[in-house]
Scaffold this motif. Sequence first.
Motif, mmCIF file in Angstrom:
data_model
loop_
_atom_site.group_PDB
_atom_site.id
_atom_site.type_symbol
_atom_site.label_atom_id
_atom_site.label_comp_id
_atom_site.label_asym_id
_atom_site.label_seq_id
_atom_site.Cartn_x
_atom_site.Cartn_y
_atom_site.Cartn_z
ATOM 1 N N ASP A 1 1.013 -1.159 -0.049
ATOM 2 C CA ASP A 1 -0.050 -0.004 0.016
ATOM 3 C C ASP A 1 0.893 0.946 0.038
ATOM 4 N N PHE A 2 0.336 2.299 -0.563
ATOM 5 C CA PHE A 2 1.094 3.696 -0.644
ATOM 6 C C PHE A 2 1.534 4.257 0.898
ATOM 7 N N SER A 3 0.401 3.483 1.826
ATOM 8 C CA SER A 3 0.768 3.986 3.218
ATOM 9 C C SER A 3 1.744 3.290 3.981
ATOM 10 N N GLN A 4 2.206 2.396 3.447
ATOM 11 C CA GLN A 4 3.436 1.654 4.043
ATOM 12 C C GLN A 4 4.550 2.319 3.482
ATOM 13 N N VAL A 5 4.779 3.197 2.627
ATOM 14 C CA VAL A 5 5.948 3.994 2.470
ATOM 15 C C VAL A 5 6.335 4.847 3.488
ATOM 16 N N THR A 6 7.497 4.868 4.139
ATOM 17 C CA THR A 6 7.858 5.593 5.222
ATOM 18 C C THR A 6 9.012 6.595 4.817
ATOM 19 N N GLY A 7 9.587 6.336 3.524
ATOM 20 C CA GLY A 7 10.542 7.232 3.005
ATOM 21 C C GLY A 7 11.100 6.599 1.932
ATOM 22 N N CYS A 8 12.181 7.242 1.176
ATOM 23 C CA CYS A 8 12.766 7.195 -0.039
ATOM 24 C C CYS A 8 14.017 8.219 -0.384
ATOM 25 N N ASN A 9 15.043 7.259 -0.556
ATOM 26 C CA ASN A 9 16.337 8.318 -1.077
ATOM 27 C C ASN A 9 17.018 7.690 -2.081
ATOM 28 N N ILE A 10 17.962 8.214 -2.712
ATOM 29 C CA ILE A 10 18.728 7.828 -3.868
ATOM 30 C C ILE A 10 20.084 7.777 -3.409
ATOM 31 N N ASP A 11 20.695 6.550 -3.457
ATOM 32 C CA ASP A 11 22.228 6.557 -3.302
ATOM 33 C C ASP A 11 22.841 6.346 -4.274
ATOM 34 N N VAL A 12 24.046 6.966 -4.520
ATOM 35 C CA VAL A 12 24.937 7.268 -5.722
ATOM 36 C C VAL A 12 26.161 6.495 -5.247
ATOM 37 N N GLN A 13 26.639 5.373 -5.944
ATOM 38 C CA GLN A 13 27.880 4.867 -5.596
ATOM 39 C C GLN A 13 29.016 5.207 -6.704
ATOM 40 N N GLU A 14 30.200 5.592 -6.218
ATOM 41 C CA GLU A 14 31.100 5.918 -7.093
ATOM 42 C C GLU A 14 32.401 4.855 -6.870
ATOM 43 N N SER A 15 32.787 4.431 -8.025
ATOM 44 C CA SER A 15 34.028 3.645 -7.921
ATOM 45 C C SER A 15 35.088 3.927 -8.963
ATOM 46 N N LYS A 16 36.228 3.704 -8.973
ATOM 47 C CA LYS A 16 37.460 4.111 -9.915
ATOM 48 C C LYS A 16 38.254 3.237 -10.139
ATOM 49 N N SER A 17 38.618 3.308 -11.328
ATOM 50 C CA SER A 17 40.076 2.285 -11.622
ATOM 51 C C SER A 17 41.203 3.442 -12.370
ATOM 52 N N GLU A 18 42.270 2.682 -11.902
ATOM 53 C CA GLU A 18 43.488 3.507 -12.716
ATOM 54 C C GLU A 18 43.930 3.235 -13.894
ATOM 55 N N GLU A 19 44.060 4.375 -14.507
ATOM 56 C CA GLU A 19 44.728 4.135 -15.965
ATOM 57 C C GLU A 19 46.035 4.009 -15.988
ATOM 58 N N LYS A 20 46.719 3.388 -16.882
ATOM 59 C CA LYS A 20 47.837 3.151 -16.864
ATOM 60 C C LYS A 20 48.508 3.278 -18.115
ATOM 61 N N ARG A 21 49.877 3.618 -18.138
ATOM 62 C CA ARG A 21 50.527 3.610 -19.712
ATOM 63 C C ARG A 21 51.891 2.605 -19.797
ATOM 64 N N LYS A 22 52.137 2.393 -20.826
ATOM 65 C CA LYS A 22 53.392 1.635 -21.215
ATOM 66 C C LYS A 22 54.664 2.569 -21.123
ATOM 67 N N ASP A 23 55.562 2.082 -20.436
ATOM 68 C CA ASP A 23 56.805 2.940 -20.315
ATOM 69 C C ASP A 23 57.747 2.493 -21.699
ATOM 70 N N ALA A 24 58.801 3.073 -21.613
ATOM 71 C CA ALA A 24 59.840 2.639 -22.752
ATOM 72 C C ALA A 24 60.176 1.153 -22.703
#
Length: 266
Positions: free
Chosen positions: A107-130
Amino acid sequence: MGLFDKKFCDICGDKIGLLGNRKLDDGNMCKDCAKLLSPWFSDRRRSTLADIKAQLAYREENKSAVSGFRVTRSLGLGTKVLLDEDAGKFVVSGARRWQDENPDVLDFSQVTGCNIDVQESKSEEKRKDAEGKMVSYNPPRYTYSYDFYAVIHVSSPWFDEIRFRINSSSIEVKPTYTPSGSIAIGGFRLQSGGGGSHDPRQNVEYRECEALGEEIKQALIQVRQAVRQNIAAANAPKVARACPACGATCVPDAAGRCEYCGAAMQ
């Protein structure tokens, strides 16, 4: 009893196969019976056999609610929030044939709240050396990814939140690094610092998911508020007033009509 002794499901009585046991606080359950529980339920190991049987009875009754559910509004991409605004109910399901999944009808009455959770992750970029080895940039460079989750808080005997991912796949944001070490996104140049500053809102897909999350949140907050206002109005004391049709002073009946002439007093 030994570790590898045969076990039987305390719900259906069938023999439990290898790796098929779902332990309860005071018994055992097979994986087939476990599949019948709500997908939002996560407290199985601390649940008693009586608790599980009560939930399975509720889940069986829920099938009737699903068959009577009529979608008037749909929000989301893969997993959707489906609203039956006429009945004041909603379900959350990621299945194309959502009726077959027996989603919990709330039921709509059962909703007590709502929030949005944004999760960030990252991965490192690498390059080739000489020498052909993969090494870090200086300063380090990263590719970022984002996932949006809607968390609907509810009042239910079986679970207290519904959490699902809004975006179908992770949103990748890859800053464009300039030779000077700064990064450029959407025409803006930002100093990278040690880890590469960036603004994910320059990404179109990010903004779309952000807007969709807010739409889901506001929709659920609004329907919950409407239900509470209706309950408050129904419980408010009735006040006598003059009928616009016959002029008599009276308290409107349950249908909002004059008790003398039957005219609407809304």
